[in-house]
Scaffold this motif. Sequence first.
Motif, mmCIF file in Angstrom:
data_model
loop_
_atom_site.group_PDB
_atom_site.id
_atom_site.type_symbol
_atom_site.label_atom_id
_atom_site.label_comp_id
_atom_site.label_asym_id
_atom_site.label_seq_id
_atom_site.Cartn_x
_atom_site.Cartn_y
_atom_site.Cartn_z
ATOM 1 N N GLN A 52 -9.522 -3.168 -10.332
ATOM 2 C CA GLN A 52 -8.841 -2.872 -11.595
ATOM 3 C C GLN A 52 -7.463 -2.271 -11.375
ATOM 4 O O GLN A 52 -6.478 -2.669 -11.992
ATOM 5 N N ALA A 53 -7.409 -1.322 -10.466
ATOM 6 C CA ALA A 53 -6.160 -0.587 -10.284
ATOM 7 C C ALA A 53 -5.090 -1.404 -9.563
ATOM 8 O O ALA A 53 -3.918 -1.382 -9.933
ATOM 9 N N TYR A 54 -5.507 -2.150 -8.518
ATOM 10 C CA TYR A 54 -4.480 -2.771 -7.677
ATOM 11 C C TYR A 54 -4.580 -4.289 -7.585
ATOM 12 O O TYR A 54 -3.746 -4.934 -6.935
ATOM 13 N N ALA A 69 -2.095 6.815 1.561
ATOM 14 C CA ALA A 69 -2.210 5.366 1.681
ATOM 15 C C ALA A 69 -3.645 4.936 1.955
ATOM 16 O O ALA A 69 -4.135 3.947 1.414
ATOM 17 N N PHE A 70 -4.299 5.720 2.766
ATOM 18 C CA PHE A 70 -5.657 5.353 3.149
ATOM 19 C C PHE A 70 -6.588 5.229 1.951
ATOM 20 O O PHE A 70 -7.520 4.442 1.927
ATOM 21 N N LEU A 71 -6.304 6.032 0.923
ATOM 22 C CA LEU A 71 -7.162 6.002 -0.254
ATOM 23 C C LEU A 71 -6.923 4.765 -1.114
ATOM 24 O O LEU A 71 -7.787 4.378 -1.893
ATOM 25 N N ILE A 72 -5.765 4.147 -0.987
ATOM 26 C CA ILE A 72 -5.509 2.924 -1.749
ATOM 27 C C ILE A 72 -6.444 1.831 -1.253
ATOM 28 O O ILE A 72 -7.210 1.262 -2.006
ATOM 29 N N PHE A 73 -6.368 1.543 0.020
ATOM 30 C CA PHE A 73 -7.428 0.813 0.701
ATOM 31 C C PHE A 73 -7.286 1.005 2.200
ATOM 32 O O PHE A 73 -6.179 1.106 2.714
ATOM 33 N N PRO A 74 -8.416 1.050 2.896
ATOM 34 C CA PRO A 74 -8.361 1.311 4.336
ATOM 35 C C PRO A 74 -7.889 0.077 5.120
ATOM 36 O O PRO A 74 -7.829 -1.018 4.570
ATOM 37 N N ARG A 124 0.833 -1.196 0.000
ATOM 38 C CA ARG A 124 0.000 0.000 0.000
ATOM 39 C C ARG A 124 0.875 1.256 0.000
ATOM 40 O O ARG A 124 0.589 2.219 -0.714
ATOM 41 N N THR A 125 1.930 1.227 0.814
ATOM 42 C CA THR A 125 2.834 2.380 0.841
ATOM 43 C C THR A 125 3.438 2.620 -0.543
ATOM 44 O O THR A 125 3.480 3.762 -1.030
ATOM 45 N N THR A 126 3.874 1.532 -1.173
ATOM 46 C CA THR A 126 4.453 1.659 -2.519
ATOM 47 C C THR A 126 3.438 2.258 -3.487
ATOM 48 O O THR A 126 3.724 3.207 -4.220
ATOM 49 N N LEU A 127 2.237 1.666 -3.478
ATOM 50 C CA LEU A 127 1.195 2.150 -4.389
ATOM 51 C C LEU A 127 0.887 3.616 -4.124
ATOM 52 O O LEU A 127 0.660 4.398 -5.045
#
Length: 723
Positions: free
Chosen positions: A707-709, A672-677, A661-664
Amino acid sequence: MLVPMIAAPAHPDALKVLKSVWGYDAFRGVQGGIVQTVLDGGNALVLMPTGGGKSLCYQLPALLRPGVGIIVSPLIALMKDQVDTLRQLGVRAAFLNSSLGLSEVRDVESALMAGELDLLYAAPERLLLPRTLELLERVQIALFAVDEAHCVSQWGHDFRPEYQQLSVLPGRFPTIPRLALTATADDRTRADIVQVLGLTGAPAFVSSFDRPNIQYRVAGKESPKSQLLDFIRAEHAGDAGIVYCLSRKSVEETAKWLVAQGIDAVPYHAGLSPRERDHAQNRFLNEEGLIVVATVAFGMGIDKPNVRFVAHLDLPKSMESYYQETGRAGRDSLPSTAWMVYGLADVVNMRRMLAQSAAPDEVRRVEAAKLDALLTYCETATCRRQMLLEYFGESMAEACGNCDTCLTPPRTRDATREAQMALSAAIRTGNRFGAAHLTDVLLGRDTEKVRGMGHNLLPTFGVGADHSEKTWRNVLRQLVSLGYLNTDANGHGSLIATAKARPLLKGETTLSLREDVLLPRTASRAERRPNNRSATLSAADQPVFDALRAWRLTKAREQSVPPYVIFHDATLTAIAQMRPSSLAALGSVTGVGGRKLDAYGADVLTVIRELGSPSAPTLTRQQAEAVRGVSSNLAVLSVLNAASKTAPAPGSLTDALRDLRTTLSQESEVSAFLIFPNATLEALALRQPRRVADLHGIAGMGEKRIQAYGERIVGVVRSMTAD
Ligand code: ADP
Ligand code: ZN
């Protein structure tokens, strides 16, 4: 407990329009029958309590019938609100009243003539102008709806002479359906409505006057301001509410005091300038959590749906006033509280005012009976709702389960002895003294006044020393409330034993009083049942609701409309619980019609996507409060971000996913929170999805995130777990 939804057999298009315009799935109670009657061209009389859903009964048929629906309404302030609400739904609505300038009137009239209006609201005096009536004769009219129809009646307190002239309607427009709507249901008023509006033979649709979402509570008055503060803090922090006081002075003091305690409150009473009053009212309508402290001057013409509580710091005048004032809470059907404190002094005051009244005997008898009913209600040990409805001629088979006496049933016990002591203290001192002196005598206090009067020599002196002063004041209050003691007209508050007291003194009858009166009890915190939204919203959903509410406020400000015109609290609550990830899912939420979906759907989904995946991190109380106080999504996000950073991180897969998540987050430059909680992160660690298809159905993994991750996530899972 909501009003039961009964899908009445109605026009098939009626249900379709109900869903597409309002976003509602079913008619409520008698609505369906009313809609059907009007669609068939008939007239109807509608008696429904506040919040029952009257407006739909004419708005929907007006959309389905050809022509424009004409709504007569006495409350100019409400017309704009109604029209704003309708426009948000995509309905072509306008109003005609004295607040419009000449050119605005012309605009509305030409829209009317061009057939460009679905609904037109008009004040009666405007409608009755010869010019308006002539215009109306030249256009197609779908129906006439007369709102607040009780204003035709001289018996009611809202009598308006213009309303009686509405009797021209049946004569001039005999074939157009007429609907009369009111929340005042007594027989005389009803007969007047039928007569003036020519509704003989028309069906009357009467729905229950119960307001099941309102929790009724009455408590003894000790230190009213701090009782009020405790109540607000414990159950309605951040909610809009109305606090009623009897005098302007106590309105001012209470409002000032609440503000000093950090609670947003404004005073409202007839002594303020019209500008100050308008300002208070506008703030109440347009802000989220404001409390108005008011005399009864405030309320008429307020139809804010999300008033979460009505508090009485003084007794209302009658059961009618109580029902009407408390009825301003919870028009949106969400849990709300009617809260009241009262004490001996209030009871004595009310009785004295009545005794001093110069009104004719017959009027005084009626008023005395009304006060008796209210006081009996206050003192009851049985279900309050049953008693309230019974007063209005409705019977309710079972106790309601949503009033204080149902929730914490008070025990009663025989208090004949205490009553006899108190009554004989009054009689032996000559029926000339007030509660304070009688209490001194009962307790055996050797005060100067007691000695001066020789009352220390009476057999009653000190007979009640076993009980506390508070107990005696409570017993005296009950005796006054229940009519064993009366007050005189001299204004000194003397308590006089009545004829009703005699059999009790002789031991021919007994008297039960609430035990909490004899043993005053302060409800412990655990004993109290909070009646706020947390009953409906889980801790995890609350931040989503708060964020949606903050977004709603921004939208409302942009368009200069009250927030509830955008979406009701009930709708936001449902959205927060469901957290839809597609427009189709959002459109299925009650209260989201087609037009609102178009206008706000994308925004709502963004707010949810940004912070609302299922079980987003639970906020601390401070964080939640911070969220509540802000109105921009950014601020909400930063608070939520902070919350997500403090969550624990067990297990190596969890760590690996967190690293991903940090990388993404760095790659895409979003936090980071927006990538996934975190909740999603934990769910992923638990479910260990090894294929992209396995991601569907994991809380928080919507289509876009997959789709994105998706590939990257299952990559990490595969690398961390054995086949
Ligand atoms: P009244 O005019 O009788 O006081 P309203 O017409 O303002 O009541 O309606 C009260 C509330 O009930 C509103 O929030 C309204 O949107 C909601 N409502 C009305 N009919 C329905 C229904 N069939 N389904 C869901 N909500 C409804
Ligand atoms: Zn009850």
